[in-house]
Design an enzyme around this catalytic site. Structure first.
Site, PDB file in Angstrom:
ATOM      1  N   LEU A  31      -0.148   3.061 -12.957  1.00 39.98           N
ATOM      2  CA  LEU A  31       0.521   3.858 -13.995  1.00 39.98           C
ATOM      3  C   LEU A  31       1.142   5.137 -13.440  1.00 39.98           C
ATOM      4  O   LEU A  31       1.867   5.830 -14.156  1.00 39.98           O
ATOM      5  CB  LEU A  31      -0.450   4.186 -15.135  1.00 39.98           C
ATOM      6  CG  LEU A  31      -0.915   2.986 -15.975  1.00 39.98           C
ATOM      7  CD1 LEU A  31      -1.838   3.443 -17.096  1.00 39.98           C
ATOM      8  CD2 LEU A  31       0.268   2.214 -16.538  1.00 39.98           C
ATOM      9  N   GLY A  79       6.140  -3.287  -3.903  1.00 40.63           N
ATOM     10  CA  GLY A  79       5.659  -3.315  -5.278  1.00 40.63           C
ATOM     11  C   GLY A  79       6.753  -3.681  -6.249  1.00 40.63           C
ATOM     12  O   GLY A  79       7.937  -3.473  -5.974  1.00 40.63           O
ATOM     13  N   ASP A 111      -0.532  -6.251 -10.873  1.00 40.86           N
ATOM     14  CA  ASP A 111      -0.154  -5.345  -9.774  1.00 40.86           C
ATOM     15  C   ASP A 111       1.178  -4.654 -10.110  1.00 40.86           C
ATOM     16  O   ASP A 111       2.022  -4.435  -9.236  1.00 40.86           O
ATOM     17  CB  ASP A 111      -0.084  -6.057  -8.424  1.00 40.86           C
ATOM     18  CG  ASP A 111      -0.131  -5.064  -7.253  1.00 40.86           C
ATOM     19  OD1 ASP A 111      -0.244  -3.842  -7.502  1.00 40.86           O
ATOM     20  OD2 ASP A 111      -0.036  -5.516  -6.099  1.00 40.86           O
ATOM     21  N   HIS A 168      -5.072  -9.447  -5.885  1.00 41.25           N
ATOM     22  CA  HIS A 168      -3.850 -10.177  -5.498  1.00 41.25           C
ATOM     23  C   HIS A 168      -3.993 -11.173  -4.344  1.00 41.25           C
ATOM     24  O   HIS A 168      -3.415 -10.986  -3.272  1.00 41.25           O
ATOM     25  CB  HIS A 168      -2.699  -9.210  -5.213  1.00 41.25           C
ATOM     26  CG  HIS A 168      -3.044  -7.958  -4.451  1.00 41.25           C
ATOM     27  ND1 HIS A 168      -3.705  -7.963  -3.251  1.00 41.25           N
ATOM     28  CD2 HIS A 168      -2.795  -6.650  -4.741  1.00 41.25           C
ATOM     29  CE1 HIS A 168      -3.848  -6.709  -2.830  1.00 41.25           C
ATOM     30  NE2 HIS A 168      -3.314  -5.906  -3.717  1.00 41.25           N
ATOM     31  N   ASN A 201      -4.624   4.951  -6.852  1.00 42.28           N
ATOM     32  CA  ASN A 201      -3.751   5.550  -5.826  1.00 42.28           C
ATOM     33  C   ASN A 201      -2.672   6.452  -6.434  1.00 42.28           C
ATOM     34  O   ASN A 201      -1.484   6.285  -6.212  1.00 42.28           O
ATOM     35  CB  ASN A 201      -3.141   4.489  -4.907  1.00 42.28           C
ATOM     36  CG  ASN A 201      -2.194   3.523  -5.619  1.00 42.28           C
ATOM     37  OD1 ASN A 201      -2.241   3.383  -6.838  1.00 42.28           O
ATOM     38  ND2 ASN A 201      -1.341   2.862  -4.861  1.00 42.28           N
ATOM     39  N   HIS A 250       8.502   1.753  -8.863  1.00 44.31           N
ATOM     40  CA  HIS A 250       8.982   2.586  -7.758  1.00 44.31           C
ATOM     41  C   HIS A 250      10.326   3.199  -8.107  1.00 44.31           C
ATOM     42  O   HIS A 250      11.140   2.580  -8.807  1.00 44.31           O
ATOM     43  CB  HIS A 250       9.096   1.778  -6.470  1.00 44.31           C
ATOM     44  CG  HIS A 250       7.776   1.512  -5.821  1.00 44.31           C
ATOM     45  ND1 HIS A 250       6.962   2.524  -5.351  1.00 44.31           N
ATOM     46  CD2 HIS A 250       7.107   0.359  -5.578  1.00 44.31           C
ATOM     47  CE1 HIS A 250       5.857   1.997  -4.844  1.00 44.31           C
ATOM     48  NE2 HIS A 250       5.910   0.678  -4.975  1.00 44.31           N
ATOM     49  N   ASN A 266       3.265  -5.983  -1.431  1.00 45.92           N
ATOM     50  CA  ASN A 266       2.114  -6.107  -0.551  1.00 45.92           C
ATOM     51  C   ASN A 266       0.908  -6.603  -1.353  1.00 45.92           C
ATOM     52  O   ASN A 266       0.495  -5.925  -2.280  1.00 45.92           O
ATOM     53  CB  ASN A 266       1.786  -4.734   0.066  1.00 45.92           C
ATOM     54  CG  ASN A 266       0.781  -4.851   1.178  1.00 45.92           C
ATOM     55  OD1 ASN A 266       0.569  -5.925   1.726  1.00 45.92           O
ATOM     56  ND2 ASN A 266       0.121  -3.750   1.484  1.00 45.92           N
TER      57      ASN A 266
HETATM   58  O1  DOR Z   1       2.933  -3.917  -3.469  1.00 45.53           O
HETATM   59  C1  DOR Z   1       2.049  -3.108  -3.660  1.00 45.53           C
HETATM   60  N1  DOR Z   1       2.280  -1.949  -4.303  1.00 45.53           N
HETATM   61  N2  DOR Z   1       0.822  -3.378  -3.214  1.00 45.53           N
HETATM   62  C2  DOR Z   1      -0.166  -2.473  -3.257  1.00 45.53           C
HETATM   63  O2  DOR Z   1      -1.247  -2.762  -2.821  1.00 45.53           O
HETATM   64  C3  DOR Z   1       0.080  -1.118  -3.784  1.00 45.53           C
HETATM   65  C4  DOR Z   1       1.211  -1.118  -4.723  1.00 45.53           C
HETATM   66  C5  DOR Z   1       1.729   0.265  -5.033  1.00 45.53           C
HETATM   67  O3  DOR Z   1       0.925   1.157  -5.300  1.00 45.53           O
HETATM   68  O4  DOR Z   1       2.945   0.440  -5.054  1.00 45.53           O
HETATM   69 ZN    ZN Z   2      -3.091  -3.954  -3.506  1.00 45.58          ZN
END
Ligand code: DOR
Ligand code: ZN
Length: 430
Positions: A60, A323, A304, A231, A91, A308, A277
């Protein structure tokens, strides 16, 4: 609270349409002639009624990256996608590794009120993988954290992971691992294979995931702890999970919608919207993941959802962040890959999008049966309608969907949280 009447719906897509009356947040009547006096009516049109979806894996971005998503916009995306509960990954900036941050996220989620926002706590301080965060303090905070993860990073030190698992047993929480042996993915950009080699992209080997999952299953088994694997992306990981579950290891696992639908064929355009990822894998992996989700070796679907900013996606591949958005497209991708293929019926959809994730996270009022006396956390789906995905029309601040322009089946007609309509026909109901 005004009673709510679903008129002409098919619970789990079974039988002929019935009416479902919700009163005071609870399912009060199901049948042919339910009380309709003073009730707000949601016309079902024979659509499929399911328990509200639960996402164990959402980013989020608040606090810290509100330019890409906020708890408000992410909650809206979740409600529109049929979700009634989401788990917000740790994160953020600052990292959710202490009671102050997790309580902030939890409180903000309640204020917005569109979906239950459960903060995930970090396993290690600052996600640095050096020392354990105060799991107990977060678990005992107002936020009542039940899932811990360093997602985005792997808890790669086996001693730390072992300690986290051991400690988790006394708190009755689950450790969710982002399985990626970092020594095997230095500089990795894409699924390791012939295609990445030809395109000049450094490979992310399947073994980097599989070796950590195997290790962690053994650590969890010896600790008597519960492990959740984030994932899952490879056929080899499915084999390891099957083996561990047969041994009685307390392990659960999720697969993302994008790993159920997309392959590394998407690398050909070098469009970073497809960078994620773990990376998009081979067709054989996708087939194995679908089978595993159908059979229960992989327990559930988690998005997931990873918003971005444009500058972090509209750039060369190697500089782009991994992501993709997921909350508003998850159901449709599951319908496309699992229902239309005959791998899951609607009971199965309820299992993988709602019941299992609620069980894994220990949510008592989500993923419940559609029955009188049960909490009214529900989603109504039009199984026959289709829609075309447009990133800029999604509720997220960011627009990085890999499904842009795709026509997908399955439309959310309404989402209901404790008897209140949060989203209806593509609109948020504040
Ligand atoms: O693709 C991803 N984006 N994998 C992750 O583990 C973290 C995530 C992100 O926080 O953007
Ligand atoms: Zn991850």
């Amino acid at each position: 609270m005004t009673p709510l009447l679903f008129e002409g719906v098919r619970p789990y897509g079974e039988g002929s349409p019935v009416d479902v009356l919700v009163r005071d947040g609870v399912i009060a009547q199901i049948g042919a002639d339910v009380e309709r006096e003073g009730a707000e009516v949601v016309r079902g049109g024979g659509g499929v009624l399911l328990p509200g979806f639960v996402d164990l894996h959402t980013h989020l971005r608040e606090p810290g990256r509100e330019d890409t998503e906020t708890i408000a916009t992410g909650s809206a995306a979740a409600a529109l996608g049929g979700y009634t509960a989401v788990f917000a990954m740790a994160n953020t900036d600052p990292v959710a590794d202490n009671a102050v941050v997790v309580e902030h996220v939890w409180r903000r989620g309640r204020e917005v009120g569109l979906v239950d926002v459960h903060p995930v706590g970090a396993v290690t301080v600052g996600l640095r993988g050096e020392r354990l965060a105060e799991l107990g303090t977060m678990a005992n905070s107002q936020a009542g954290v039940r899932v811990f993860s360093d997602d985005g990073h792997c808890v790669h030190d086996p001693l730390l992971m072992r300690r986290a698992l051991e400690y988790s047993t006394s708190l009755d929480v689950v450790i969710a691992q982002h399985a990626e042996e970092p020594r095997l993915t230095v500089g990795a950009q894409a699924h390791e294979g012939a295609r990445a080699a030809r395109l000049g992209l450094q490979g992310w080997p399947a073994a980097a995931e599989e070796s950590i999952v195997a290790r962690d299953c053994l650590l969890a088994e010896h600790a008597g702890a519960r492990l959740h694997v984030c994932h899952v992306s490879t056929a080899g990981t499915v084999d390891v999970l099957r083996w561990a579950k047969e041994r009685g290891t307390r392990v659960s696992a999720e697969v993302t919608p994008h790993h159920l639908l997309l392959t590394d064929e998407r690398l050909e355009t070098y469009d970073p919207v497809n960078k994620v990822n773990p990376p998009l894998r081979a067709e054989t992996d996708v087939a194995a993941l679908r089978e595993a989700l159908a059979s229960g070796v992989v327990d559930c679907v988690a998005t997931d959802h990873a918003p971005h900013a444009v500058q972090d996606k509209d750039c060369e591949w190697s500089a782009a962040r991994p992501g993709m958005l997921g909350l508003q497209t998850a159901l449709s991708v599951v319908v496309e890959t699992m229902v239309r293929t005959g791998l899951l019926d609607w009971r199965g959809v309820a299992r993988v999008l709602s019941e299992r994730p609620a069980e894994i996270a220990g949510l008592p009022d989500q993923g419940r049966p559609i029955a009188v006396g049960e909490p009214a956390n529900l989603v109504l789906v039009d199984p026959d309608a289709t829609w075309t995905v447009r990133g800029r029309e999604l509720a997220s601040v960011a627009g990085n969907t890999p499904f842009e322009g795709l026509e997908l089946p399955g439309v959310v007609t309404a989402t209901v949280l404790r008897g209140r309509v949060t989203a209806e026909r593509g609109r948020i109901r504040a």
